[in-house]
Design a protein around this motif. Sequence first.
Motif, PDB file in Angstrom:
ATOM      1  N   ASN A 133       0.823  -1.222   0.000  1.00  7.57           N
ATOM      2  CA  ASN A 133       0.000   0.000   0.000  1.00  7.57           C
ATOM      3  C   ASN A 133       0.854   1.268   0.000  1.00  7.57           C
ATOM      4  N   GLU A 134       2.171   1.094  -0.155  1.00 12.89           N
ATOM      5  CA  GLU A 134       3.149   2.182  -0.304  1.00 12.89           C
ATOM      6  C   GLU A 134       3.535   2.875   1.000  1.00 12.89           C
ATOM      7  N   ASP A 135       3.002   2.418   2.146  1.00  5.18           N
ATOM      8  CA  ASP A 135       3.553   2.962   3.379  1.00  5.18           C
ATOM      9  C   ASP A 135       4.767   2.118   3.785  1.00  5.18           C
ATOM     10  N   VAL A 136       5.501   2.569   4.798  1.00  4.66           N
ATOM     11  CA  VAL A 136       6.707   1.874   5.249  1.00  4.66           C
ATOM     12  C   VAL A 136       6.441   1.273   6.620  1.00  4.66           C
ATOM     13  N   TYR A 137       6.697  -0.030   6.743  1.00  7.42           N
ATOM     14  CA  TYR A 137       6.535  -0.735   8.015  1.00  7.42           C
ATOM     15  C   TYR A 137       7.860  -0.684   8.774  1.00  7.42           C
ATOM     16  N   VAL A 138       7.804  -0.208  10.025  1.00  5.83           N
ATOM     17  CA  VAL A 138       8.992  -0.142  10.878  1.00  5.83           C
ATOM     18  C   VAL A 138       8.685  -0.880  12.181  1.00  5.83           C
ATOM     19  N   ARG A 139       9.458  -1.933  12.456  1.00  2.29           N
ATOM     20  CA  ARG A 139       9.314  -2.626  13.746  1.00  2.29           C
ATOM     21  C   ARG A 139      10.523  -2.288  14.614  1.00  2.29           C
ATOM     22  N   ALA A 140      10.254  -1.735  15.794  1.00  2.58           N
ATOM     23  CA  ALA A 140      11.329  -1.291  16.690  1.00  2.58           C
ATOM     24  C   ALA A 140      11.097  -1.846  18.088  1.00  2.58           C
ATOM     25  N   VAL A 141      12.208  -2.191  18.756  1.00  2.15           N
ATOM     26  CA  VAL A 141      12.139  -2.682  20.130  1.00  2.15           C
ATOM     27  C   VAL A 141      12.820  -1.676  21.059  1.00  2.15           C
ATOM     28  N   ILE A 142      12.093  -1.257  22.078  1.00  2.46           N
ATOM     29  CA  ILE A 142      12.645  -0.397  23.128  1.00  2.46           C
ATOM     30  C   ILE A 142      13.135  -1.310  24.251  1.00  2.46           C
ATOM     31  N   TYR A 143      14.429  -1.299  24.506  1.00  2.81           N
ATOM     32  CA  TYR A 143      14.998  -2.142  25.561  1.00  2.81           C
ATOM     33  C   TYR A 143      15.176  -1.344  26.844  1.00  2.81           C
ATOM     34  N   VAL A 144      14.801  -1.960  27.971  1.00  2.00           N
ATOM     35  CA  VAL A 144      15.034  -1.382  29.293  1.00  2.00           C
ATOM     36  C   VAL A 144      15.800  -2.405  30.125  1.00  2.00           C
ATOM     37  N   GLU A 145      16.213  -2.015  31.327  1.00  2.00           N
ATOM     38  CA  GLU A 145      17.051  -2.903  32.147  1.00  2.00           C
ATOM     39  C   GLU A 145      16.272  -3.676  33.215  1.00  2.00           C
ATOM     40  N   ARG A 146      15.049  -3.209  33.539  1.00  2.00           N
ATOM     41  CA  ARG A 146      14.296  -3.874  34.609  1.00  2.00           C
ATOM     42  C   ARG A 146      12.825  -4.006  34.226  1.00  2.00           C
ATOM     43  N   ASP A 147      12.148  -4.987  34.810  1.00  2.11           N
ATOM     44  CA  ASP A 147      10.716  -5.207  34.539  1.00  2.11           C
ATOM     45  C   ASP A 147       9.887  -3.987  34.935  1.00  2.11           C
ATOM     46  N   SER A 148      10.277  -3.337  36.042  1.00  2.08           N
ATOM     47  CA  SER A 148       9.516  -2.166  36.501  1.00  2.08           C
ATOM     48  C   SER A 148       9.591  -1.041  35.463  1.00  2.08           C
ATOM     49  N   GLN A 149      10.737  -0.917  34.783  1.00  2.00           N
ATOM     50  CA  GLN A 149      10.893   0.113  33.750  1.00  2.00           C
ATOM     51  C   GLN A 149      10.018  -0.208  32.538  1.00  2.00           C
ATOM     52  N   LYS A 150       9.891  -1.489  32.252  1.00  2.00           N
ATOM     53  CA  LYS A 150       9.043  -1.897  31.124  1.00  2.00           C
ATOM     54  C   LYS A 150       7.608  -1.433  31.348  1.00  2.00           C
ATOM     55  N   GLY A 151       7.111  -1.633  32.572  1.00  2.10           N
ATOM     56  CA  GLY A 151       5.747  -1.217  32.889  1.00  2.10           C
ATOM     57  C   GLY A 151       5.555   0.282  32.766  1.00  2.10           C
ATOM     58  N   ILE A 152       6.580   1.044  33.153  1.00  2.00           N
ATOM     59  CA  ILE A 152       6.486   2.504  33.075  1.00  2.00           C
ATOM     60  C   ILE A 152       6.439   2.965  31.629  1.00  2.00           C
ATOM     61  N   VAL A 153       7.303   2.387  30.781  1.00  2.21           N
ATOM     62  CA  VAL A 153       7.346   2.790  29.367  1.00  2.21           C
ATOM     63  C   VAL A 153       6.040   2.445  28.653  1.00  2.21           C
ATOM     64  N   ILE A 154       5.466   1.298  28.979  1.00  2.00           N
ATOM     65  CA  ILE A 154       4.203   0.898  28.343  1.00  2.00           C
ATOM     66  C   ILE A 154       3.046   1.769  28.845  1.00  2.00           C
ATOM     67  N   GLY A 155       3.030   2.020  30.163  1.00  2.00           N
ATOM     68  CA  GLY A 155       1.979   2.856  30.737  1.00  2.00           C
ATOM     69  C   GLY A 155       0.685   2.093  30.962  1.00  2.00           C
ATOM     70  N   ALA A 156      -0.251   2.731  31.626  1.00  2.00           N
ATOM     71  CA  ALA A 156      -1.552   2.105  31.918  1.00  2.00           C
ATOM     72  C   ALA A 156      -2.281   1.781  30.618  1.00  2.00           C
ATOM     73  N   ARG A 157      -2.604   0.521  30.419  1.00  2.00           N
ATOM     74  CA  ARG A 157      -3.293   0.036  29.214  1.00  2.00           C
ATOM     75  C   ARG A 157      -2.577   0.439  27.928  1.00  2.00           C
ATOM     76  N   GLY A 158      -1.261   0.558  28.031  1.00  2.00           N
ATOM     77  CA  GLY A 158      -0.466   0.853  26.837  1.00  2.00           C
ATOM     78  C   GLY A 158      -0.517   2.297  26.392  1.00  2.00           C
ATOM     79  N   ALA A 159      -1.045   3.183  27.252  1.00  2.00           N
ATOM     80  CA  ALA A 159      -1.274   4.575  26.841  1.00  2.00           C
ATOM     81  C   ALA A 159       0.023   5.328  26.531  1.00  2.00           C
ATOM     82  N   LEU A 160       1.061   5.147  27.382  1.00  2.00           N
ATOM     83  CA  LEU A 160       2.299   5.900  27.166  1.00  2.00           C
ATOM     84  C   LEU A 160       3.028   5.420  25.913  1.00  2.00           C
ATOM     85  N   LEU A 161       3.063   4.099  25.717  1.00  2.00           N
ATOM     86  CA  LEU A 161       3.720   3.552  24.524  1.00  2.00           C
ATOM     87  C   LEU A 161       3.016   4.036  23.258  1.00  2.00           C
ATOM     88  N   LYS A 162       1.701   4.120  23.326  1.00  2.00           N
ATOM     89  CA  LYS A 162       0.932   4.615  22.185  1.00  2.00           C
ATOM     90  C   LYS A 162       1.291   6.074  21.878  1.00  2.00           C
TER      91      LYS A 162
END
Length: 297
Positions: free
Chosen positions: A225-254
Amino acid sequence: MNNEDFKSGFVAVIGRPNVGKSTLINSLIGQKVVIMSDKPQTTRNRIMCVLTQEDAQILFLDTPGIHKPKHRLGEYMVKAAENTLREVDLILFVVDASEGFGAGEEYILERLAQVKTPVFLVVNKVDKMSREDLFPIIKEYAAKREFSSVIPISALKKDNLECLVKEIKALLPEGPHYFPEDMVTDQPERLVIAELIREKVLHATREEIPHAIAVDIEEIKQRPNEDVYVRAVIYVERDSQKGIVIGARGALLKEIGKMARLDIEHLLGSKIFLDLWVKVKKDWRNKEGSLRSFGYD
């Protein structure tokens, strides 16, 4: 213009973290090439940015801030900055006029004493103070060492940047076009995209989390469809940091994805589908294998 009159050379931009080095380079180049954040030590790689004018090509090296390292990533960052000083035609020592002279500046001046390269003192953020307050600051720095030039600027407001460029060109040697005229950075597309995503994470998170973050681009592909697909991984050092980056119901990551997508679309000139993931890689900043995998050689 006669090619023999054309000048080119390499200019290192150094200074304590968070004095506005990245803002300065982006303002000089005329577009966002290096990430900006109000959090210190956000530039990790040495990034070359190219300013081409009719009579000159200036190759700016945006270096990680020089600071006393606390982990292996920090050691890498300082080494990258210090190695640059011996490879260039000119050094821009950028300082924050609004903060004055401190231990960080003293630390850098000690390293500058070991190189013979000409040094400009670039006094940034002068829009935050009066001329009367500025003069004593410049006088204090001038007493510490002899500078080839002292130039007050505001990188954010783009004040006095033409004067800075003129002074740089006056000192550069005659030389070739190293890069095509439309090229603004030597960094591969994947790295620039990863840095744009990391910038948005820095803006969205706080405290110690930003320095524990790395971004890896796993896939970039053109879709039917002529758009560009980009898959990226954000790496953190601890599980607690993962939760913060994702945010409540994925809101911050969005929100991170939404902001990053706009910058990436501007970079690539096409619509982007950004697929963001967050994963934990424990204590990656102190592991040489992890540092290498993220491009910190």
